[in-house]
Design a protein around this motif. Structure first.
Motif, PDB file in Angstrom:
ATOM      1  N   MET B  46       0.837  -1.211   0.000  1.00 30.17           N
ATOM      2  CA  MET B  46       0.000   0.000   0.000  1.00 30.17           C
ATOM      3  C   MET B  46       0.870   1.259   0.000  1.00 30.17           C
ATOM      4  O   MET B  46       0.489   2.281  -0.566  1.00 30.17           O
ATOM      5  N   GLN B  81      -1.232  -2.468  -8.541  1.00 34.42           N
ATOM      6  CA  GLN B  81      -1.416  -3.462  -7.481  1.00 34.42           C
ATOM      7  C   GLN B  81      -2.696  -4.279  -7.627  1.00 34.42           C
ATOM      8  O   GLN B  81      -3.745  -3.740  -7.990  1.00 34.42           O
ATOM      9  N   ARG B  87     -10.849  -7.350  -3.866  1.00 30.80           N
ATOM     10  CA  ARG B  87     -11.463  -6.023  -3.922  1.00 30.80           C
ATOM     11  C   ARG B  87     -11.933  -5.628  -5.314  1.00 30.80           C
ATOM     12  O   ARG B  87     -11.667  -4.526  -5.788  1.00 30.80           O
ATOM     13  N   PHE B  89     -14.957  -4.557  -7.860  1.00 23.78           N
ATOM     14  CA  PHE B  89     -16.136  -3.721  -7.622  1.00 23.78           C
ATOM     15  C   PHE B  89     -17.362  -4.609  -7.791  1.00 23.78           C
ATOM     16  O   PHE B  89     -17.775  -4.933  -8.896  1.00 23.78           O
ATOM     17  N   ARG B  90     -17.914  -5.032  -6.650  1.00 27.90           N
ATOM     18  CA  ARG B  90     -18.901  -6.109  -6.652  1.00 27.90           C
ATOM     19  C   ARG B  90     -20.182  -5.765  -7.387  1.00 27.90           C
ATOM     20  O   ARG B  90     -20.832  -6.629  -7.954  1.00 27.90           O
ATOM     21  N   ARG B  91     -20.558  -4.512  -7.341  1.00 24.62           N
ATOM     22  CA  ARG B  91     -21.826  -4.127  -7.956  1.00 24.62           C
ATOM     23  C   ARG B  91     -21.686  -3.680  -9.417  1.00 24.62           C
ATOM     24  O   ARG B  91     -22.661  -3.310 -10.055  1.00 24.62           O
ATOM     25  N   LEU B  92     -20.462  -3.740  -9.908  1.00 24.53           N
ATOM     26  CA  LEU B  92     -20.251  -3.439 -11.311  1.00 24.53           C
ATOM     27  C   LEU B  92     -20.050  -4.754 -12.058  1.00 24.53           C
ATOM     28  O   LEU B  92     -19.655  -5.759 -11.458  1.00 24.53           O
ATOM     29  N   LEU B 100     -12.626  -0.213 -15.909  1.00 22.20           N
ATOM     30  CA  LEU B 100     -12.067   0.672 -14.888  1.00 22.20           C
ATOM     31  C   LEU B 100     -10.580   0.411 -14.664  1.00 22.20           C
ATOM     32  O   LEU B 100      -9.837   1.322 -14.299  1.00 22.20           O
ATOM     33  N   ARG B 148      -8.098  -7.074 -14.232  1.00 22.82           N
ATOM     34  CA  ARG B 148      -8.357  -5.646 -14.108  1.00 22.82           C
ATOM     35  C   ARG B 148      -7.047  -4.865 -14.011  1.00 22.82           C
ATOM     36  O   ARG B 148      -6.866  -3.842 -14.660  1.00 22.82           O
TER      37      ARG B 148
END
Lengths: 301, 235
Positions: B46, B81, B87, B89-92, B100, B148
């Motif tokens: 991070m 990363q 992580r 984007f669950r609703r996309l 994205l 992604r």
């Protein structure tokens, strides 16, 4: 009027004010969806739209008078632009420095900004009622026993158009997708190269511009405005956002219309003095049953 | 081209989580970062991605210094990363997630070709492309998270625990793709609990303990190291 006709007439009246609530509610919900802040200053941003529109009208040359489409377009354009920029400015100055502070700090700041704006409005435009010119004077469409004024259809149609544009923006454009992504997982969005600060600004810009348009409609519909009108309308629009499920864009539209209709029916059948009580009472009952709103909080957008 | 991280210090409040770590990641090579839970592996990633502010330290990529810059600028420079826990984007939809990934190149007409390319790497994603990412299985979500990141055309890929919670067969599939990506010239920094596998494929590996690099060397050599064998390979 038959009972059914009265009912429908009240629904129509409720729909009109509901569309305005929906426009304001979108601002609350978009901001909440991305930074989980209830932007209490949004009510003041909304009524600022009405004041800007009024000022623009006053500054127009006589040729661009009442009923002139260009005068209306100009009023809406400047009210939306002015409120949009005001929203972005507030976020930049008051909320952004608190991004890493506890959420409560931001909330209290929002309340403070709301008071400041209210007083600024009073300083500029004075503490008395300002009356709006009457647009679309005598025009109404009658369907049998009930009538829809030109103003009412103007409000419903233009709000619908704005909501459809917003919906298209959020669902179809890359910026809209980035907005949904950032509201779901800000860190992951940052890792994708999305500048989240800019996305937050976009939320404030759009939400405040829609609120400004709503404010101008409110002024035109009720004919008078004062500096503190943003407060009650803002609280109601906020309840509309909660009713639909805060953070949820279609929910805000639905919640606004639902609240407007409840209020319309309450005003029609009980007394218009009691319409606020009626609206909030139904809200309380609904939220006891569905605490996350009609469309639920798990459909963040 | 290489990413050099020098003397990275990171604190959460008063607690110093990274006490000065230095890493070097080269293009076309796999570098492993091995360590126990809480040793600071994810924190390091991070920090490199610009999400956590550096208290001290510097980064250099391709000879240029990257200091105090925003996450989007780091992604734009080619250091991308795949975060722990996928992580997505669950609703996309799967397709929107991939779009994205290429957010910084969104006006580029080659984005479509790249989507086709990651679909050939992970054919299952092609079948799922209109589904919301939240409906995918864990393995599919991990594939999507990697795909992604690839959409950003990374030069260096930072992978945080890509095998976590996945069935061995799925892990194998994902690692095959990682080797392929590496052979195409991408540098990989692999953070893994599956230390054995990581050390087997890594040309260079670091062992991190409570915020410090305690050991480094070629992966094959660390596999033989007694301390590594007892602490991380369960021998």
């Amino acid at each position: 009027m038959s009972p059914l006709e009265t009912f429908i007439q009240q629904l129509i009246n409720g729909l009109v004010i509901g569309m305005i609530y929906a426009l304001i509610a979108l601002g609350y919900t978009m901001v909440y969806g991305i930074i989980q802040l209830i932007n209490f200053a949004h009510g003041e941003i909304f009524i600022t739209g009405a004041f800007i529109g009024l000022a623009v009208f006053g500054a127009l040359p006589g040729a661009l008078g009442l009923g002139n489409l260009w005068a209306l377009v100009l009023m809406f354009a400047l009210a939306m632009a002015g409120c949009g920029l005001l929203g972005v400015l507030i976020e930049r100055v008051a909320y952004r420095p608190l991004r890493k502070s506890p959420r409560l700090a931001c909330l209290i700041t929002a309340i403070g900004v709301s008071f400041i704006l209210q007083n600024v409005l009073m300083l500029i435009w004075g503490p008395v009622d300002k009356s709006f010119p009457v647009f679309f004077k005598h025009s109404a469409l009658t369907f049998g026993a009930f009538r829809v004024t030109f103003m009412q259809s103007f409000i419903v149609i233009s709000s619908l158009v704005m909501m459809l544009v917003l919906h298209f923006f959020i669902r179809r454009t890359m910026l809209g997708k980035a907005l949904r992504a950032a509201s779901e997982d800000m860190t992951a969005a940052r890792l994708m190269g999305i500048n989240v600060e800019r996305i937050i600004s976009v939320c404030f810009l759009i939400g405040s511009a829609l609120g400004g348009a709503g404010g101008l409609m409110y002024g035109m519909y009720y004919n008078t405005i004062t500096f503190h009108d943003g407060y009650l309308a803002g609280i109601k629009a906020f309840t509309a956002a909660v009713l639909g499920g805060i953070g949820n864009v279609p929910g805000a539209m639905l919640g606004g219309v639902a609240l407007g209709m409840m209020e319309g029916l309450g005003a029609g059948y009980l007394s218009s003095e009691w319409k606020n009580v009626f609206a909030f009472l139904i809200l309380i009952i609904l939220l006891l049953r569905w605490p996350s709103g009609i469309l639920g909080k798990f459909r963040h957008e | 081209m290489r990413l050099k991280v020098k003397n990275l210090h990171i604190s959460y409040g008063k607690i110093e989580v990274l006490k000065g770590i230095s890493l070097e990641i080269s293009q076309g090579k796999i570098t492993a970062l091995v360590g126990a839970n809480g040793a600071g592996k994810s924190t390091a990633l991070m920090a490199i991605s610009g999400i956590l502010p550096l208290k001290e330290g510097s980064m250099e990529f391709d000879g240029k210094t990257l200091e105090r810059i925003r996450p989007d600028e780091i992604t734009a420079s080619g250091v991308v990363q795949v975060p722990e826990g996928r992580r997505v984007f669950r609703r996309l939809t799967v397709f929107e997630n991939l779009q994205l990934g290429a957010f910084l190149r969104r006006n580029d007409h080659t984005v479509k070709e790249d989507i086709e390319r990651v679909f050939t790497l992970f054919p299952i994603l092609s079948k799922r492309k209109s589904q919301e990412a939240g409906t995918l299985s864990g393995g599919e979500q991990q594939m999507l998270a990697i795909a992604r990141a690839l959409m950003a055309r990374p030069k260096i890929l930072l992978l945080d625990e890509p095998s976590l919670g996945l069935a061995p067969l799925v892990v194998e599939k994902i690692f095959d793709v990682l080797l392929k990506i590496q052979s195409e010239g991408v540098g990989i920094l692999l953070v893994e609990q599956n230390a054995r596998w990581a050390l087997e494929v890594a040309s260079w590996a670091y062992v991190i303990e409570t915020g410090r690099i305690v050991l480094e060397g070629p992966g094959s050599q660390l596999l033989m190291n007694d301390r590594v064998r007892s602490a991380y390979l369960g021998e």
